[in-house]
Scaffold this motif. Structure first.
Motif, PDB file in Angstrom:
ATOM      1  N   GLU A 136       0.809  -1.211   0.000  1.00 45.91           N
ATOM      2  CA  GLU A 136       0.000   0.000   0.000  1.00 45.91           C
ATOM      3  C   GLU A 136       0.847   1.267   0.000  1.00 45.91           C
ATOM      4  O   GLU A 136       0.315   2.357  -0.138  1.00 45.91           O
ATOM      5  N   ALA A 141       3.864   7.116   6.534  1.00 45.85           N
ATOM      6  CA  ALA A 141       3.872   8.327   5.698  1.00 45.85           C
ATOM      7  C   ALA A 141       3.085   9.455   6.365  1.00 45.85           C
ATOM      8  O   ALA A 141       2.032   9.240   6.972  1.00 45.85           O
ATOM      9  N   ARG A 143       0.927  13.108   6.472  1.00 42.01           N
ATOM     10  CA  ARG A 143      -0.329  13.468   5.812  1.00 42.01           C
ATOM     11  C   ARG A 143      -0.110  13.959   4.385  1.00 42.01           C
ATOM     12  O   ARG A 143      -0.920  13.690   3.504  1.00 42.01           O
ATOM     13  N   GLU A 147       3.249   8.922  -1.696  1.00 49.64           N
ATOM     14  CA  GLU A 147       3.376   7.468  -1.581  1.00 49.64           C
ATOM     15  C   GLU A 147       3.051   6.839  -2.931  1.00 49.64           C
ATOM     16  O   GLU A 147       2.169   7.312  -3.650  1.00 49.64           O
ATOM     17  N   ILE A 172      -0.596   8.440  -3.830  1.00 45.35           N
ATOM     18  CA  ILE A 172      -1.141   9.190  -2.700  1.00 45.35           C
ATOM     19  C   ILE A 172      -0.344  10.475  -2.552  1.00 45.35           C
ATOM     20  O   ILE A 172       0.893  10.459  -2.545  1.00 45.35           O
ATOM     21  N   ASN A 173      -1.066  11.582  -2.454  1.00 43.83           N
ATOM     22  CA  ASN A 173      -0.433  12.893  -2.262  1.00 43.83           C
ATOM     23  C   ASN A 173       0.571  13.250  -3.363  1.00 43.83           C
ATOM     24  O   ASN A 173       1.660  13.749  -3.093  1.00 43.83           O
ATOM     25  N   SER A 180      -6.029   7.056  -1.221  1.00 43.02           N
ATOM     26  CA  SER A 180      -5.913   7.515   0.163  1.00 43.02           C
ATOM     27  C   SER A 180      -4.955   6.612   0.920  1.00 43.02           C
ATOM     28  O   SER A 180      -4.875   5.406   0.659  1.00 43.02           O
ATOM     29  N   HIS A 181      -4.244   7.183   1.865  1.00 46.56           N
ATOM     30  CA  HIS A 181      -3.275   6.434   2.659  1.00 46.56           C
ATOM     31  C   HIS A 181      -3.937   5.217   3.310  1.00 46.56           C
ATOM     32  O   HIS A 181      -5.014   5.301   3.889  1.00 46.56           O
ATOM     33  N   ASN A 182      -3.263   4.060   3.195  1.00 42.15           N
ATOM     34  CA  ASN A 182      -3.698   2.807   3.819  1.00 42.15           C
ATOM     35  C   ASN A 182      -4.962   2.227   3.201  1.00 42.15           C
ATOM     36  O   ASN A 182      -5.641   1.408   3.801  1.00 42.15           O
TER      37      ASN A 182
END
Length: 605
Positions: A136, A141, A143, A147, A172-173, A180-182
């Motif tokens: 993932e 990481a 906010r 990633e 992500i970001n 989205s994270h995770n």
């Protein structure tokens, strides 16, 4: 990862010719209702809080079979500075144990990955013993930290040797990332043939949220046979899937190249885990949604693969299980289930006498493993369930490797409604023309693009050759219109110029039609049977090669009116098979394989 947590024997001989064609997109349907088709069989907690040579066994987030090691394997999720490992659980998941030292995953330089550098989730073992592992991203990481979810390839000793393409949309970001994270590449599975690898998103991409609806997920579908060399994995498409509302995907398992089970779950601090199992069919024929901006937008409702929820595991009997103190599980059998495997896949893929049981079907034996997140309130548990393999879909019955009919055929009903139009003709509704002759229906297929069943008309004098549209329910079939078949110049074929028989539909909606040749050919006259491709408007687009062996009265060995009678398209859309009706005294030719070449399409080989 949720940290909170019947055979029919034909009497007519057929000579088959196999034709390979490129995959193309097709419209699909989506969830068609839920049924309780899952039965809890047993569970065991033998791996819970187990230590092996000073290493805690926990966080098991993926489960699969490794035939090269003759063992089931499960990988550990991220846990601080602990090294990323895969554990060998032996051949019996009813009595699992650690049977050998784990393999540690390292980068190309031999430096071990750990819980601070990767968040491994899905696992598949490739035919040569290599591991495919989805991650993932970077677990701690920040906010706003960029990633990149990954699918890495490791050799049997754990050293990284490659990485598959993951679109920037899944980052992500980053400027183009929408994940989205995770909540990214959670599930991963290899098809029984070893040629298809599918990864599933746990959560919804931000760009796929529409108003308050966020149940759309994307599968990444890879193949290693598009370049002609095994092991060279190519991303061929993205596929859209609807989750059970409120649940996220935790793993997937393919039971064929065209179908899979999808494990989904959620967690609530008061009631614990909800867990559901869905079944997907028609994966290869599902449309490529790579270019779809927002899957949940109602205008894209047809872009999803066919699926149905087949069981709510949290509503199964608890089998006497208990949950850890503080777990607050409404059903103590439940936990954070994150991996699954089909234990009897070989029997499902290659049925024999033992495949059929008293009820006529052999059920899929599925083992599901929970990720305890190294928590004192969670349990590492293996749950064994049985799932009904045969599913009814919106467009008919799925006959995948685990969904075969028993060796019996049952008459379900009959419908003679079409006989009315056969006797009276069909009016086009304008009120100004004579009814069109209706009849001589020689084959039927379902066209997802049109959302209707379509039937080919056999030759009938000077009547224009047509495809009849019969609606979307054969139990209530009625002609709704027709498509006139023309040559490439727009001149209609008729009963004196073609003898159409077999009908198939390609994933993009185009029609394949076989013709036995010239209907009124004189004795001794040369005829060449045809396999033509028509657009959805009825105009001819192309023609497939037919060997001279199938000609009539030349170098061919076919007989007038006994040539290319039957045609079908495989569920994946990559193969068509044509059957030639022959007389017993005719010799059989070798099976002929021909690849039909078309210009390459963007995004597909």
């Amino acid at each position: 990862m949720n940290k909170r947590i019947a055979a029919v024997t034909a009497t007519t001989c057929m000579l088959f010719a196999s034709v390979m064609i490129p995959a193309v997109s097709a419209e699909g349907t989506t969830d068609i209702g839920a049924q309780n088709q899952v039965k809890a069989v047993a569970y065991n907690d033998a791996l819970d809080k187990l230590d092996y040579k000073g290493i805690r066994v926990g966080g098991l987030s993926g489960l699969t079979w490794d035939k090269t090691a003759d063992s089931y394997v499960a990988q550990s999720d991220n846990h601080g500075s602990d090294e990323s490992r895969v554990w060998f659980l032996g051949k019996d998941l009813h009595n699992p144990s650690i049977t050998r030292d784990p393999v540690t995953f390292t980068d190309v330089n031999g430096t071990p990955y750990n819980g601070n550098t990767t968040d491994n989730e899905g696992i598949a073992v490739l035919p040569d013993g290599d591991f495919a592992i989805s991650s993932e991203g970077i677990p701690p990481a920040g906010r706003n930290q960029a990633e990149h979810p990954t699918i890495r390839i490791f050799d049997a000793n754990g050293r990284q040797k490659g990485e598959l393409e993951v679109p920037q949309l899944f980052d992500i970001n980053t400027p183009k990332g929408q994940a989205s994270h995770n909540l990214t590449l959670e599930g991963l599975s290899l098809s029984p043939t070893g040629h298809e690898l599918v990864s599933a998103m746990e959560g919804t991409l931000k760009s796929d949220v529409y108003q308050n609806r966020s149940d759309a997920r994307r599968f990444l579908v890879y193949r290693d046979d598009v370049t002609g060399k095994a092991g060279q994995w190519t991303l061929v498409k993205q596929v859209g899937f609807h989750t059970v509302p409120g649940l996220d995907i935790s793993d997937i398992v393919l039971d064929s190249e065209d179908s899979l089970y999808v494990l989904q779950r959620s967690w609530n601090s008061e009631t614990g885990n909800k867990v559901a199992l869905s079944y997907v069919s028609g994966l290869n024929g599902a449309p490529d949604v790579s270019g779809v901006a927002n899957l949940n937008d109602p205008k894209n409702a047809s872009e999803f693969v066919k699926s149905r929820q087949i069981g709510e595991l949290d509503k199964l009997p608890d089998l006497g299980a208990s949950a850890k103190p503080g777990a607050h599980q409404a059903n103590p059998l439940m936990d954070n289930y994150e991996g699954l495997v089909i234990a009897n896949l070989d029997q499902l893929a290659t049925p024999d006498a033992s495949w059929h049981r008293g009820d006529g079907e052999y059920k899929a034996a599925i083992s599901i493993i929970s990720d305890d997140n190294y928590s004192a309130t969670q349990t590492t548990r293996i749950l064994d369930v049985e799932a009904e393999p045969f599913q009814k879909t919106a467009a008919g019955f799925d006959d995948s490797a685990s969904g075969r009919l028993s060796q019996y055929v049952t008459a379900l009903g009959r419908n003679d409604r079409l006989d009315y139009w056969s006797a009276n003709g069909f009016s086009d509704g304008t009120g100004t023309s004579e009814p069109i002759a209706f009849g001589g229906l020689s084959s039927t297929a379902y066209n997802r693009k049109l959302g209707q069943y379509v039937s080919a008309m056999d030759n009938h004098g000077t009547d224009v050759a047509r495809l009849w549209l019969l609606g979307n329910d054969l139990d209530k079939a009625a002609p709704t219109g027709s498509i006139v078949l023309t040559d490439e110049n727009g001149t209609p074929y008729n009963g004196e110029t073609t003898d159409d028989e077999g009908l198939g539909v390609l994933p993009n909606g185009d029609f394949l039609l076989t013709s036995e040749g010239h209907p009124n050919a004189a004795e001794g006259e040369h005829e060449q049977p045809k396999i033509r491709i028509f657009g959805i408007d009825g105009r001819q687009k192309d023609e497939l090669p037919v060997p001279e062996l199938f000609d009539i009265n030349c170098r061919g060995q076919a007989v007038h009116n006994k040539s290319l009678e039957a045609l079908t398209v495989s569920p994946s859309g990559h193969e068509i098979v044509v059957g030639r009706r022959v007389r017993p005294q005719e010799r059989f030719a070798q099976r002929q394989g021909h690849r039909h070449h078309s210009p390459p399409r963007a995004g597909l080989p």
